[in-house]
Design a protein around this motif. Structure first.
Motif, PDB file in Angstrom:
ATOM      1  N   ARG A 261      33.971  37.666 -78.150  1.00  0.00           N
ATOM      2  CA  ARG A 261      34.233  38.052 -79.740  1.00  0.00           C
ATOM      3  C   ARG A 261      33.376  37.345 -80.489  1.00  0.00           C
ATOM      4  NH1 ARG A 261      40.624  38.168 -81.995  1.00  0.00           N
ATOM      5  NH2 ARG A 261      40.185  39.112 -83.949  1.00  0.00           N
ATOM      6  N   GLU A 262      33.550  36.074 -80.218  1.00  0.00           N
ATOM      7  CA  GLU A 262      32.666  34.944 -81.125  1.00  0.00           C
ATOM      8  C   GLU A 262      31.122  35.422 -81.442  1.00  0.00           C
ATOM      9  OE1 GLU A 262      32.303  32.104 -83.795  1.00  0.00           O
ATOM     10  OE2 GLU A 262      34.120  32.665 -82.875  1.00  0.00           O
ATOM     11  N   THR A 263      30.669  35.834 -80.131  1.00  0.00           N
ATOM     12  CA  THR A 263      29.393  36.452 -80.317  1.00  0.00           C
ATOM     13  C   THR A 263      29.122  37.690 -81.050  1.00  0.00           C
ATOM     14  OG1 THR A 263      28.924  35.684 -78.057  1.00  0.00           O
ATOM     15  CG2 THR A 263      27.510  37.340 -78.881  1.00  0.00           C
ATOM     16  N   LEU A 264      30.110  38.619 -81.217  1.00  0.00           N
ATOM     17  CA  LEU A 264      30.210  39.844 -81.904  1.00  0.00           C
ATOM     18  C   LEU A 264      30.448  39.165 -83.346  1.00  0.00           C
ATOM     19  CD1 LEU A 264      32.236  42.137 -79.894  1.00  0.00           C
ATOM     20  CD2 LEU A 264      29.670  42.316 -80.288  1.00  0.00           C
ATOM     21  N   ALA A 265      31.359  38.411 -83.724  1.00  0.00           N
ATOM     22  CA  ALA A 265      31.413  37.852 -84.684  1.00  0.00           C
ATOM     23  C   ALA A 265      30.313  37.418 -85.590  1.00  0.00           C
ATOM     24  CB  ALA A 265      32.658  36.954 -84.975  1.00  0.00           C
ATOM     25  N   GLY A 266      29.710  36.609 -84.731  1.00  0.00           N
ATOM     26  CA  GLY A 266      28.611  35.804 -85.339  1.00  0.00           C
ATOM     27  C   GLY A 266      27.338  37.001 -85.842  1.00  0.00           C
ATOM     28  N   ALA A 267      27.193  38.001 -84.784  1.00  0.00           N
ATOM     29  CA  ALA A 267      26.253  39.095 -85.130  1.00  0.00           C
ATOM     30  C   ALA A 267      26.705  40.037 -86.412  1.00  0.00           C
ATOM     31  CB  ALA A 267      26.174  40.016 -83.838  1.00  0.00           C
ATOM     32  N   PHE A 268      28.148  40.001 -86.456  1.00  0.00           N
ATOM     33  CA  PHE A 268      28.636  40.765 -87.591  1.00  0.00           C
ATOM     34  C   PHE A 268      28.186  40.136 -88.802  1.00  0.00           C
ATOM     35  CE2 PHE A 268      31.964  41.744 -90.607  1.00  0.00           C
ATOM     36  CZ  PHE A 268      31.928  42.740 -90.737  1.00  0.00           C
ATOM     37  N   ARG A 269      28.500  38.757 -88.856  1.00  0.00           N
ATOM     38  CA  ARG A 269      28.463  38.062 -90.009  1.00  0.00           C
ATOM     39  C   ARG A 269      26.845  38.063 -90.506  1.00  0.00           C
ATOM     40  NH1 ARG A 269      32.261  34.492 -87.546  1.00  0.00           N
ATOM     41  NH2 ARG A 269      30.612  33.285 -86.721  1.00  0.00           N
ATOM     42  N   GLN A 270      25.874  37.801 -89.266  1.00  0.00           N
ATOM     43  CA  GLN A 270      24.657  37.964 -89.534  1.00  0.00           C
ATOM     44  C   GLN A 270      24.347  39.220 -90.268  1.00  0.00           C
ATOM     45  OE1 GLN A 270      21.974  37.016 -86.264  1.00  0.00           O
ATOM     46  NE2 GLN A 270      20.153  37.320 -87.279  1.00  0.00           N
ATOM     47  N   LYS A 271      24.536  40.235 -89.669  1.00  0.00           N
ATOM     48  CA  LYS A 271      24.292  41.720 -90.063  1.00  0.00           C
ATOM     49  C   LYS A 271      24.866  42.075 -91.839  1.00  0.00           C
ATOM     50  CE  LYS A 271      22.543  45.582 -88.876  1.00  0.00           C
ATOM     51  NZ  LYS A 271      21.111  45.689 -88.490  1.00  0.00           N
ATOM     52  N   ARG A 272      26.089  41.558 -92.018  1.00  0.00           N
ATOM     53  CA  ARG A 272      26.523  41.480 -93.260  1.00  0.00           C
ATOM     54  C   ARG A 272      25.722  40.760 -94.242  1.00  0.00           C
ATOM     55  NH1 ARG A 272      32.836  39.762 -94.142  1.00  0.00           N
ATOM     56  NH2 ARG A 272      31.694  37.563 -93.806  1.00  0.00           N
ATOM     57  N   GLN A 273      25.151  39.500 -93.896  1.00  0.00           N
ATOM     58  CA  GLN A 273      24.384  38.740 -94.650  1.00  0.00           C
ATOM     59  C   GLN A 273      23.073  39.411 -95.061  1.00  0.00           C
ATOM     60  OE1 GLN A 273      25.585  36.061 -96.235  1.00  0.00           O
ATOM     61  NE2 GLN A 273      23.693  36.282 -97.458  1.00  0.00           N
ATOM     62  N   GLU A 274      22.604  40.086 -94.026  1.00  0.00           N
ATOM     63  CA  GLU A 274      21.417  40.730 -94.229  1.00  0.00           C
ATOM     64  C   GLU A 274      21.641  42.133 -95.107  1.00  0.00           C
ATOM     65  OE1 GLU A 274      20.133  42.037 -90.275  1.00  0.00           O
ATOM     66  OE2 GLU A 274      19.485  39.887 -89.725  1.00  0.00           O
ATOM     67  N   ALA A 275      22.671  42.775 -94.798  1.00  0.00           N
ATOM     68  CA  ALA A 275      23.023  44.118 -95.851  1.00  0.00           C
ATOM     69  C   ALA A 275      23.130  43.632 -97.078  1.00  0.00           C
ATOM     70  CB  ALA A 275      24.121  44.765 -95.357  1.00  0.00           C
ATOM     71  N   ILE A 276      23.974  42.264 -97.480  1.00  0.00           N
ATOM     72  CA  ILE A 276      24.052  41.789 -98.697  1.00  0.00           C
ATOM     73  C   ILE A 276      22.588  41.289 -99.440  1.00  0.00           C
ATOM     74  CG2 ILE A 276      25.101  39.786-100.064  1.00  0.00           C
ATOM     75  CD1 ILE A 276      27.509  39.966 -98.240  1.00  0.00           C
ATOM     76  N   THR A 277      21.871  40.808 -98.586  1.00  0.00           N
ATOM     77  CA  THR A 277      20.515  40.382 -99.071  1.00  0.00           C
ATOM     78  C   THR A 277      19.702  41.478 -99.499  1.00  0.00           C
ATOM     79  OG1 THR A 277      20.491  38.458 -97.469  1.00  0.00           O
ATOM     80  CG2 THR A 277      18.682  39.109 -98.513  1.00  0.00           C
ATOM     81  N   ARG A 278      19.671  42.665 -98.783  1.00  0.00           N
ATOM     82  CA  ARG A 278      19.010  43.983 -99.212  1.00  0.00           C
ATOM     83  C   ARG A 278      19.627  44.395-100.245  1.00  0.00           C
ATOM     84  NH1 ARG A 278      19.467  44.872 -93.472  1.00  0.00           N
ATOM     85  NH2 ARG A 278      20.986  46.273 -93.960  1.00  0.00           N
ATOM     86  N   GLU A 279      21.091  44.399-100.412  1.00  0.00           N
ATOM     87  CA  GLU A 279      21.569  45.143-101.571  1.00  0.00           C
ATOM     88  C   GLU A 279      20.827  44.086-102.909  1.00  0.00           C
ATOM     89  OE1 GLU A 279      25.500  45.293-101.209  1.00  0.00           O
ATOM     90  OE2 GLU A 279      25.458  46.882 -99.697  1.00  0.00           O
ATOM     91  N   LEU A 280      20.973  42.815-102.695  1.00  0.00           N
ATOM     92  CA  LEU A 280      20.687  41.994-103.689  1.00  0.00           C
ATOM     93  C   LEU A 280      19.209  42.194-104.256  1.00  0.00           C
ATOM     94  CD1 LEU A 280      22.203  38.582-102.921  1.00  0.00           C
ATOM     95  CD2 LEU A 280      23.011  40.346-104.860  1.00  0.00           C
ATOM     96  N   LEU A 281      18.335  42.267-103.065  1.00  0.00           N
ATOM     97  CA  LEU A 281      16.905  42.600-103.436  1.00  0.00           C
ATOM     98  C   LEU A 281      16.631  43.840-104.172  1.00  0.00           C
ATOM     99  CD1 LEU A 281      15.381  41.170-100.345  1.00  0.00           C
ATOM    100  CD2 LEU A 281      15.169  40.093-102.517  1.00  0.00           C
ATOM    101  N   ASP A 282      17.306  44.981-103.661  1.00  0.00           N
ATOM    102  CA  ASP A 282      17.399  46.231-104.416  1.00  0.00           C
ATOM    103  C   ASP A 282      17.845  46.013-105.804  1.00  0.00           C
ATOM    104  OD1 ASP A 282      16.488  47.255-101.978  1.00  0.00           O
ATOM    105  OD2 ASP A 282      18.466  48.054-101.434  1.00  0.00           O
ATOM    106  N   ILE A 283      18.796  45.263-106.055  1.00  0.00           N
ATOM    107  CA  ILE A 283      19.213  45.224-107.476  1.00  0.00           C
ATOM    108  C   ILE A 283      18.131  44.360-108.278  1.00  0.00           C
ATOM    109  CG2 ILE A 283      20.867  43.868-108.907  1.00  0.00           C
ATOM    110  CD1 ILE A 283      23.074  44.609-106.888  1.00  0.00           C
TER     111      ILE A 283
END
Length: 296
Positions: A261-283
């Motif tokens: 679960r900790e591994t999945l949580a880390g991957a989820f946080r990384q994926k969410r940060q990547e999604a936020i970064t992409r959205e900011l770059l698009d903005i």
């Protein structure tokens, strides 16, 4: 690469599994205490039966009864206790291996009767070429111990009527740090050394009890009660060992799930940060494009 939605779903599933594992841990822990108390409660009755045998044997009551004295019939029977449910590590594998070794070796004579308690170990023995003649389900609580023991005792009576003189019970019990140690107790015949020790043992008080029943039927009844006590103890200790093995397995599973679960949580946080970064770059890219249009 998994999507953010897929990682979120896996996290929810892992949390649900973790909750189930914790529930199973709690149930196993409570069951262990119940079966341990059942074994302790049987100790007083076992002492009473032993004292009864002692006083009858002191009076010279060793009767020529199969399984007690004299010639013992050559037939043999084996009772094996396993489990109906899994998720308890190698609990059934260990007892099944010992049972197969005894059955293959013959233990001095061919085993004419095999009685198994527990679907899991019965399936393993049948696959190895040793199908059980009688199969019993295990009780789900302490309240069902007596009924199961009575049913097995009736089966033993059928065996002795059919010429079986040697009966043993094979089960797992907790010994020291071992959660499931295969143990074999002889039920019939009663060991001669055990009978001699009872006959010679001093009585614990000044007053010797008397009995009005004839010695042979009284002795037969006491032997039957001793078999009941041993069956009850073996079944309760086996179930306590099963739940202890399941508790240990669930503890290992809980640690593995927590790490996963900790591994999945880390991957989820990384994926969410990547999604936020992409959205900011698009903005930012959209803002720059609009500003250039206004500048023209």
């Amino acid at each position: 690469m998994q999507s953010l939605e897929a990682l979120s779903a896996r996290l929810e599933t892992t949390a649900e599994i973790q909750s189930i594992v914790r529930t199973m841990k709690s149930l196993s822990s409570a069951s262990i205490r119940q079966y341990e108390r059942a074994v302790a409660a049987m100790a007083d009755y076992e002492r009473t039966v032993t004292l009864g045998l002692r006083i009858v044997l002191r009076d010279g009551g060793v009767a020529s009864r199969p399984g007690l004295a004299g010639d013992v019939p050559r037939g043999s029977g084996l009772i094996v206790i396993g489990s109906d449910r899994g998720l308890c590590g190698r609990f059934n594998d260990r007892i099944g291996q010992v049972a197969r070794d005894r059955l293959d070796a013959g233990s001095g004579s061919d085993c004419d009767h095999l009685c198994v308690l527990g679907q899991r170990v019965a399936a393993g023995l049948e696959a190895a070429g040793h199908p059980a003649r009688r199969l019993f389900s295990l009780p789900g609580s302490v309240g069902g111990l007596s009924a199961t023991v009575h049913a097995v005792a009736v089966e033993i009576d059928r065996w002795t009527s059919a010429g079986v003189g040697t009966v043993s019970i094979l089960f797992n019990r907790r010994v020291g740090a071992a959660l499931a140690e295969p143990t074999c107790w002889p039920l019939l015949p009663l060991p001669q050394a055990f009978l001699d020790d009872l006959a010679r043992a001093p009585w614990p008080s000044r007053c010797l009890p008397i009995h009005r029943m004839e010695r042979p039927p009284l002795l037969s009844w006491l032997v039957g009660q001793r078999i009941f006590v041993l069956l009850y103890r073996a079944l309760a200790e086996s179930l306590a060992s099963e739940h202890a093995a399941r508790l240990a397995a669930m503890q290992r599973a809980e640690r593995n799930i927590a790490e996963h679960r900790e591994t999945l949580a880390g991957a989820f946080r990384q994926k969410r940060q990547e999604a936020i970064t992409r959205e900011l770059l698009d903005i930012l890219a959209g803002f720059e494009a609009v500003r250039e249009d206004h500048a023209d």
